[in-house]
Design a protein around this motif. Structure first.
Motif: not given
Length: 304
Positions: A102-112
């Motif tokens: 996807x070529x992402x420059x800023x990645x947000x990772x959350x979770x249950x």
């Protein structure tokens, strides 16, 4: 839940429609296709976010790890709850591959929330951060964790992996916690943010977010903003609560754009480096832009 349903004002309906219309069909298909290809969950889908179309069309998504079933049942949240399955040990690898494609420059990772895990899922968060940092052109990484049961050892596990942003949502004022946050504690969440601010490695920002329209009073909101600033949170999001269904907690009030601007001004005056406030703002909405705002302000101060 027995209360009279508050009709959505036309201006907000228009805002939601506009957000859904902001679609680049080809990019939307590209993002959706890769999420399916790599078997990844997103909070965009799980929480029925109104900004999903516009975010996918900009080539971004908020990844949701640790499965798609939450051990809690908060009254405002659309994510499925129940007994989660086994951890997917290959999830960090697949997420890394998807981010590269996807070529992402800023990645947000959350979770249950995974109260069934001894560390609340902290080790998996750390593995994801490490995997993304190992990319040839690593993105900046923002993790939005649950409260981790308040365990400082779990918090340390996440922070040791050096995310650029550590985030945990406070969600609402203290008085409303018993009504809307199943098995959560305002004090536990606030303490987690305070500890994160004290323990964070150099360069890691601490972020949180909360909703309006749940029945809070203005004085309570002002107090919340000040308390969050006092414990060292540097980034803040404020959005309108929108009930995912008739079975969820009802909306008590629709907040005007003007009032959101007033809260943003107060938060900036209280010392936050980045504030994103508005009816459709969510904790990960335009997260990369918010992080860049902090970096730009830091560079400007250094230049002075």
């Amino acid at each position: 839940m027995g209360e009279t349903i508050l009709p959505v004002p036309q201006w907000l309906i228009n805002e939601i429609r506009l957000a859904k219309q902001k679609k680049d069909p080809m990019m939307h298909h590209f993002v959706n296709g890769n999420l399916a290809k790599y078997g990844l969950n997103t909070v965009c889908q799980g929480a029925r976010c109104p900004n999903r179309g516009s975010c996918y069309s900009r080539g971004t998504a908020t990844f949701m790890i640790l499965g798609d079933v939450c051990t809690r049942n908060c009254a405002f949240c659309a994510v499925d709850h129940g007994k989660p399955g086994e951890l997917d040990q290959e999830e960090p690898v697949r997420l890394k591959e998807a981010v590269e494609v996807l070529g992402l420059k800023h990645v947000v990772v959350t979770s249950v929330t995974r109260d069934d895990l001894s560390d609340g899922g902290a080790e998996v968060f750390a593995k994801v951060i490490e995997a993304l940092h190992s990319l040839p052109s690593p993105p900046t990484i923002e993790v939005l964790t649950p409260d981790l049961g308040g365990a400082l050892s779990s918090l340390e596990t996440v922070l040791e992996a050096n995310p650029e942003v550590f985030s945990h949502n406070i969600e609402t004022i203290p008085r409303l916690y018993p009504a809307i946050r199943h098995r959560a504690s305002y004090r536990r969440s606030l303490d987690l943010l305070a500890e994160a601010a004290q323990r964070a490695r150099a360069g890691t920002q601490v972020k949180t977010g909360f909703m309006l329209g749940l029945g809070e009073e203005k004085r309570e909101v002002a107090d919340l903003i000040q308390e969050l600033s006092n414990v060292g949170v540097t980034m803040l999001t404020v959005g309108q609560y929108l009930a995912p269904s008739l079975q969820h907690y009802p909306v008590m009030r629709y907040v005007t754009v003007e009032e959101f601007e007033e809260w943003a001004a107060l938060a900036r005056k209280s010392g936050f480096k980045s504030v994103n406030a508005g009816p459709l703002v969510r904790s990960s909405y335009r997260a990369g832009d918010c992080y860049q705002e902090v970096m730009d302000s830091g560079a400007a101060l250094a230049a002075d």
